[in-house]
Scaffold this active site. Structure first.
Site, PDB file in Angstrom:
ATOM      1  N   HIS A   1      12.998  58.955 -50.228  1.00  0.00           N
ATOM      2  CA  HIS A   1      13.769  59.050 -48.976  1.00  0.00           C
ATOM      3  C   HIS A   1      13.225  58.095 -47.903  1.00  0.00           C
ATOM      4  CE1 HIS A   1      15.585  62.784 -50.541  1.00  0.00           C
ATOM      5  NE2 HIS A   1      14.361  63.080 -50.943  1.00  0.00           N
TER       6      HIS A   1
ATOM      7  N   SER B   1      14.353  30.040 -37.970  1.00  0.00           N
ATOM      8  CA  SER B   1      15.460  30.271 -37.058  1.00  0.00           C
ATOM      9  C   SER B   1      15.730  29.001 -36.261  1.00  0.00           C
ATOM     10  CB  SER B   1      15.115  31.419 -36.095  1.00  0.00           C
ATOM     11  OG  SER B   1      16.003  31.444 -34.995  1.00  0.00           O
TER      12      SER B   1
ATOM     13  N   LYS C   1      10.192  32.826 -36.249  1.00  0.00           N
ATOM     14  CA  LYS C   1      10.841  33.594 -37.309  1.00  0.00           C
ATOM     15  C   LYS C   1      10.502  33.082 -38.701  1.00  0.00           C
ATOM     16  CE  LYS C   1      13.198  36.561 -37.065  1.00  0.00           C
ATOM     17  NZ  LYS C   1      14.667  36.590 -36.964  1.00  0.00           N
TER      18      LYS C   1
ATOM     19  N   GLU D   1      17.825  38.334 -48.987  1.00  0.00           N
ATOM     20  CA  GLU D   1      19.041  38.795 -48.313  1.00  0.00           C
ATOM     21  C   GLU D   1      20.286  38.314 -49.067  1.00  0.00           C
ATOM     22  OE1 GLU D   1      18.597  37.444 -44.320  1.00  0.00           O
ATOM     23  OE2 GLU D   1      17.165  39.022 -43.788  1.00  0.00           O
TER      24      GLU D   1
ATOM     25  N   GLN E   1      45.101  35.224 -67.096  1.00  0.00           N
ATOM     26  CA  GLN E   1      44.471  33.992 -66.613  1.00  0.00           C
ATOM     27  C   GLN E   1      43.458  34.299 -65.508  1.00  0.00           C
ATOM     28  OE1 GLN E   1      46.810  30.239 -66.293  1.00  0.00           O
ATOM     29  NE2 GLN E   1      46.349  30.392 -64.100  1.00  0.00           N
TER      30      GLN E   1
END
Length: 456
Positions: free
Chosen positions: A155, A276, A282, A289, A321
């Site tokens: 969890h 970035s 960054k 991703e 097709q």
């Protein structure tokens, strides 16, 4: 007017041609189309439909067509609506009217079904190789990081300590199931439709069993109506790829989270990260991703193909097709993606210190319950007692190890001074030594078994 020109007074509308032609995407089938034609020419000769000399001339002509494709010299013509017409048209330019005999008893219905199966079998072989390499990357990294302990999560909440290598090997077994399922797709695909004709079968004495063997299929199709319409193998492959992609997406999600500054458990190599355009600091996990993002596309292709097949009348329909573009797209995606994921894993930096710094002693609560069980306390009672101790530690702002012995003994008389020995993360990991557990010996056993499977 195409292959059916005698029936029509005029050429198809140009807009209709653009709507119906498939040459823009099925051109990649050129090699398997030539392979199927070579085998069919030999089958026609065995059935005494053409002579040995005609067969040899067709074989030589088809070899020249293939060579032109390989060298990039094949020139398309406006009338080449699909790869089959393109190959036959060029063959006619090379060998003359004899090319028309090659289509005797053969339909584009059984021809395209054969091409697609041959193509997929080739691509599956290539995918098996890159999938195995990904598994190798997993085993190599697990072996290199065998001693690193991390929080295990359920969890997305800390649960129990596990070895990082144990967590990583969980991916290996998912991929192993994927490999086993792919072998099933091979069996479904390795059925030869050639010789089924348009719908009713072949009247010319073609030896379909030999034709299937010549092309490397396991068997020939049993029913001509089914043979030209069966795209179960496409659905099975798309379903297989969707589940594989779900496995990869789950891996990507966890690594993305763990690569964040808040976790810092892992760091992706710069080669598989991006920056970035605005924020100089960054370091984005774009490789992963994209793995996560491609999942929607692959699952969508499966859904689309099932929807295309739903409610089709029997035998061949032009709707079929629509089987090629999703199939080709999935194959292209996986052939790029799997090596990237393998490289991400091989170059991944694992930060064991950050993992250890994230430990909460609450993860050892089950070990405390096991301690009581070993002293004869029923597990359900032990569970309740330890839950009360966890609550007490939270309310008083201390860790389980900081609780006094008399507090333990107030909870249950079975607690002794040795209770503090239980509150050790490495000890907890080592205790899970059953087959499939997270103890170092158990994980090493997994790794050795995995190596054996990769060597088969």
């Amino acid at each position: 007017m195409g292959m059916w020109g005698g029936r029509f007074h005029a050429e198809p509308d140009e807009m209709m041609k653009r709507w119906g032609d498939s040459i823009s995407f099925d051109v990649r089938l050129y090699d398997v189309d030539v392979r199927g034609s070579l085998a069919y020419a030999r089958a026609l000769e065995r059935a005494a439909i053409i002579t040995e000399k005609e067969r040899d001339k067709l074989v030589d002509g088809l070899a020249k067509v293939r060579e032109e494709f390989l060298l990039g010299k094949f020139e398309m013509e406006p009338g080449d609506e699909d790869i089959h017409t393109a190959v036959e048209r060029r063959l006619g330019e090379i060998v003359g009217p004899l090319a028309g005999k090659l289509h005797t008893g053969r339909s584009r219905n059984d021809q395209v079904a054969t091409d697609l199966r041959l193509y997929l079998l080739e691509e599956i072989e290539a995918l098996q190789a890159v999938l195995i390499d990904l598994q190798r990357a997993v085993v190599e990294k697990a072996e290199a990081e065998i001693e690193v302990v991390m929080p295990g999560y359920t969890h997305l909440q800390q649960a129990q300590p596990v070895l990082f290598s144990h967590w990583l090997m969980s991916l290996f077994w998912k991929l192993q199931r994927d490999r086993r399922r792919l072998a099933g797709v091979v069996r479904s695909t390795s059925v030869c439709p050639l010789g089924a004709g348009a719908v009713a079968g072949n009247p010319l004495g073609i030896d379909r069993a030999q034709l299937a063997a010549d092309l490397g299929f396991e068997c020939a199709s049993e029913n001509s109506v089914d043979a030209v319409s069966d795209r179960d193998f496409v659905v099975e492959f798309l379903a297989w790829s969707s589940l594989l992609q779900v496995h990869l997406s789950g891996l990507a999600e966890e690594l993305i989270v763990w690569a964040s500054r808040e976790f810092g458990f892992v760091q992706l190599d710069e080669a598989y990260s991006t920056g970035s355009s605005l924020m100089p600091q960054k370091r984005n996990p774009d490789s992963l991703e994209l793995v996560r993002g491609k999942t929607g596309r692959l699952v969508g292709h499966l859904t689309g193909m099932l929807t295309t097949l739903k409610g089709l009348p029997s035998a061949y329909n032009k709707d079929l097709q629509e089987d090629k573009e999703p199939l080709f797209g999935v194959i292209d995606t996986l052939k790029l993606e799997l090596p990237v994921v393998a490289a991400v894993i091989r170059t991944l930096v694992v930060n064991g210190e950050r993992m250890a710094a994230a430990f909460d002693e609450g993860m050892l609560a089950t070990d405390l319950a096991d301690y009581l069980v070993a002293k004869g306390v029923p597990f359900r009672e032990a569970h309740r007692i330890v839950g009360q101790l966890v609550l007490k530690a939270e309310e008083t702002g201390v860790s389980l190890k900081e609780l006094e012995l008399d507090q333990y003994q107030a909870a249950h008389e079975s607690f002794g001074k040795d209770v503090y020995e239980v509150l050790d993360f490495a000890r907890s990991v080592a205790a899970r030594n059953a087959m499939g557990g997270t103890a170092p010996g158990s994980v090493r056993a997994q790794i050795e078994k995995a190596k054996g499977l990769l060597g088969e």
